[in-house]
Design a protein around this motif. Structure first.
Motif, PDB file in Angstrom:
ATOM      1  N   ASP A  37       0.832  -1.204   0.000  1.00 43.47           N
ATOM      2  CA  ASP A  37       0.000   0.000   0.000  1.00 43.47           C
ATOM      3  C   ASP A  37       0.865   1.253   0.000  1.00 43.47           C
ATOM      4  N   TYR A 185      -9.749  -0.909  12.058  1.00 48.39           N
ATOM      5  CA  TYR A 185     -10.969  -1.718  12.077  1.00 48.39           C
ATOM      6  C   TYR A 185     -12.179  -0.828  12.338  1.00 48.39           C
ATOM      7  N   GLU A 337     -15.498  -3.740   9.123  1.00 46.50           N
ATOM      8  CA  GLU A 337     -14.613  -3.531   7.976  1.00 46.50           C
ATOM      9  C   GLU A 337     -13.165  -3.479   8.447  1.00 46.50           C
ATOM     10  N   VAL A 338     -12.301  -4.198   7.758  1.00 45.09           N
ATOM     11  CA  VAL A 338     -10.861  -4.080   7.980  1.00 45.09           C
ATOM     12  C   VAL A 338     -10.307  -3.140   6.921  1.00 45.09           C
ATOM     13  N   GLY A 340      -7.212  -1.827   4.990  1.00 47.87           N
ATOM     14  CA  GLY A 340      -5.867  -2.328   4.725  1.00 47.87           C
ATOM     15  C   GLY A 340      -5.829  -3.837   4.877  1.00 47.87           C
ATOM     16  N   VAL A 341      -4.801  -4.319   5.563  1.00 52.53           N
ATOM     17  CA  VAL A 341      -4.614  -5.762   5.692  1.00 52.53           C
ATOM     18  C   VAL A 341      -4.635  -6.168   7.158  1.00 52.53           C
ATOM     19  N   ARG A 380     -17.899  -8.423   5.033  1.00 53.55           N
ATOM     20  CA  ARG A 380     -18.275  -8.080   3.660  1.00 53.55           C
ATOM     21  C   ARG A 380     -19.533  -7.208   3.640  1.00 53.55           C
ATOM     22  N   PHE A 385     -14.231  -8.393   0.919  1.00 49.63           N
ATOM     23  CA  PHE A 385     -13.110  -8.867   1.726  1.00 49.63           C
ATOM     24  C   PHE A 385     -12.523 -10.070   1.004  1.00 49.63           C
ATOM     25  N   ASP A 386     -11.485  -9.803   0.207  1.00 48.52           N
ATOM     26  CA  ASP A 386     -10.805 -10.855  -0.542  1.00 48.52           C
ATOM     27  C   ASP A 386      -9.739 -11.462   0.363  1.00 48.52           C
ATOM     28  N   LYS A 389      -6.087 -11.230  -0.634  1.00 49.09           N
ATOM     29  CA  LYS A 389      -5.455  -9.912  -0.622  1.00 49.09           C
ATOM     30  C   LYS A 389      -5.430  -9.274   0.765  1.00 49.09           C
ATOM     31  N   LYS A 390      -6.406  -9.594   1.581  1.00 49.35           N
ATOM     32  CA  LYS A 390      -6.556  -8.886   2.855  1.00 49.35           C
ATOM     33  C   LYS A 390      -5.816  -9.545   4.017  1.00 49.35           C
ATOM     34  N   VAL A 391      -5.535 -10.835   3.904  1.00 49.18           N
ATOM     35  CA  VAL A 391      -4.946 -11.565   5.031  1.00 49.18           C
ATOM     36  C   VAL A 391      -3.467 -11.832   4.761  1.00 49.18           C
TER      37      VAL A 391
END
Length: 567
Positions: A37, A185, A337-338, A340-341, A380, A385-386, A389-391
């Motif tokens: 990012d 978060y 919602e998160v 970023g990661v 979601r 929330f992919d 990509k997110k974790v």
């Protein structure tokens, strides 16, 4: 398991996109680093960059970025809303997966020393990397900012950890640290009233809120603020009123086990001068910052939170507290919602938390644990929330053989090549045996007659998942090890020197080729124990599966040992 470290440097440039690109290019020039990012801010004139990788490449990328920033950014011309004292203002390292805080401290100190020696400007260590308690807090380290840096450097108490105690007008100074992963978060509410989001945020956050009295139900913010007065020192969390701050601090220590002096100092208030100041009520959680806002794109209010240590204050615990507080006020939490990661470890803990609440088995595949957390936390609700990509640090099986279709793998084994061969098949047999053991444990969880064995069954199922994952990796590792032997066989052997080198390479290859199946045999032996436990503890209706699992594990042991002997 690979060690994955995150680095989140903040650069004092948020307007010159070309300069920012040169800095990120320097980061991406290091092989093994993944840029996640780049977040420039025009008003703050600051860019936050996030990248991850194994420790060595991350350390190198961080140094190159700091070097490039010092070349491009002139702090004597800098202005912006955010506190800062250097071209690279802060450079924290964060453990993500497999890495420890000690690893990050080592990296931070090594990078800090290199910056000081090679680039020649002051470096301060902070948070876990700090060498003294006085330098743990970034705000203290950066106090005075760039404008006060020259004076600060003249103070012996603020001698830099690395680099000269000399003012560098162009580069300023850099704070290098090691900290826990910060999770941004947000919790979504079924309202567009920011006051309601603030109402809950103030209850949750570590800072807490002003104590109020009177009309505080169901909305606390509608009450009257309580103030300290001469000879009257109310407790923020109860009806207790002391005659002095000293008496109140002792009550606070006994009742809550905390230091009230430090509590008010952290709020920027002097405990010796509180008369006329508002009394503070404690928040529910430590390591949590929060405020309410409204997001027009989502058409809802959010409780915006920063979790600075998710191992102490996990997101799922905060979410459940928010749900309870919202319900008391007639508000509904629609999801979260998160930004970023998020580390796999945090999602893993959340998934386990919700499975335990449902009395479902925690011994399931890693991705299933994450999916459970995503669903339970409503991740979601307002945005995708992919998981991929997110974790960060999501366990994966990257081997080419392990990722083949069954038919393709069987065909590959059948061809006229020595690998994949018996070693890979032995590992596969063990993995299937472990999977069957896990299945038996998981099918037993939730059955009424096994309720008193819930924790025990989960423990066994988790062990089976771990063994399964290790054996799946061994499928490719066995073939890769034998390929070393094949490569050694192809070395030239025309001269005595070449023959000696070839023989040494073959010996090393055979040694490696023996180690992998030996480890496979040991793992398969453990799987036999897992299958025995499944037969002893599990549901009788699936005993045949435990038996088949044991036979597969036995085949794995015997097959792997055959490969050890021949290699």
């Amino acid at each position: 398991m690979k060690k994955i470290v995150e680095c989140v440097p903040n650069f004092s440039e948020g307007r010159d996109l070309a300069a920012i690109r040169q800095i990120t290019d320097a980061i991406e020039s290091v092989q093994g680093v993944q840029l996640l990012d780049v977040d420039p801010g025009e008003s703050t004139n600051r860019t936050v960059v996030t990248f991850i990788g194994e420790p060595e490449p991350v350390a190198e990328a961080a140094f190159r970025a700091v070097q490039k920033a010092a070349e491009l950014i002139d702090m004597s011309k800098h202005s912006g809303e955010h506190a800062r004292f250097g071209a690279t203002d802060v450079c924290p390292f964060v453990p993500v997966a497999g890495a420890t805080m000690e690893d990050c401290v080592t990296i931070a100190r090594a990078v800090g020393e290199r910056i000081g020696e090679e680039l020649g400007f002051p470096v301060y260590l902070y948070e876990h990397a700090a060498r003294s308690p006085e330098r743990c807090n970034l705000a203290d380290v950066r106090s005075g900012e760039y404008e006060g840096l020259a004076k600060k450097l003249s103070d012996p108490d603020w001698k830099p950890d690395f680099g000269p105690a000399e003012f560098n007008s162009k580069a300023g100074a850099t704070a290098v640290g090691a900290r826990e992963f910060l999770i941004a978060y947000n919790i979504n509410l079924n309202t567009t009233d920011r006051r309601y989001a603030n109402e809950i945020a103030y209850e949750l956050r570590e800072r807490g809120r002003w104590k109020r009295e009177g009309n505080t139900e169901p909305f606390y913010y509608k009450g009257n603020v309580v103030y300290f007065a001469e000879g009257r020192f109310p407790d923020g969390n109860s009806d207790f009123v002391a005659g002095s701050f000293e008496e109140l601090a002792e009550h606070y220590r006994v009742e809550y086990g905390r230091d009230l002096y430090e509590r008010y100092r952290s709020l920027g208030l002097d405990p010796a001068d509180l008369t006329g100041r508002p009394v503070y009520k404690d928040g529910l959680f430590t390591h949590l910052k929060g405020i309410g806002w409204v997001v027009e794109d989502y058409q809802c209010a959010q409780i915006s939170l920063n979790l600075t240590d998710y191992k102490v204050t996990p997101p799922q615990t905060v979410l459940e507290a928010a749900r309870e507080l919202a319900a008391q006020r007639g508000i509904v939490v629609t999801g979260s919602e998160v930004v970023g990661v998020v580390p796999f470890d945090a999602m893993n803990r959340a998934g386990r938390y919700y499975l335990q609440r449902m009395r479902k088995s925690t011994g399931i595949p890693a991705r299933d644990l994450v999916t459970t957390a995503v669903q339970a936390m409503g991740l979601r609700d307002v945005a995708d929330f992919d998981i991929e990509k997110k974790v960060i640090g999501l366990p994966s099986q990257d081997g080419s053989l392990a990722n083949m279709k069954v038919t393709d793998f069987v065909d590959e084994v059948s061809r006229d090549t020595p690998a994949p061969g018996g070693g890979s098949i032995a590992a596969l047999a063990g993995a299937l045996g472990s999977a069957l053991a896990s299945m038996v444990f998981n099918l037993s969880v939730g059955k009424g007659e096994f309720d008193d064995r819930y924790k025990e069954l989960c423990k066994w199922a988790e062990k089976a998942q771990q063994a399964k994952d290790q054996l799946i990796r061994a499928i490719d590792e066995d073939t890769e090890a034998f390929n070393e032997v094949v490569a050694a066989m192809r070395l030239p052997k025309d001269s005595p020197e070449q023959q000696a080198a070839r023989a040494a390479a073959m010996q090393a290859g055979y040694k490696s080729a023996a180690k992998v199946p030996l480890r496979t045999a040991r793992l398969c032996r453990e799987v036999l124990d897992l299958c025995q436990a499944a037969a002893d503890l599990g549901n009788d209706a699936v005993m045949s599966d435990a038996g088949v699992g044991a036979l597969m594990a036995l085949a794995g042991v015997q097959g792997a040992l055959h490969n050890v002997r021949i290699n």
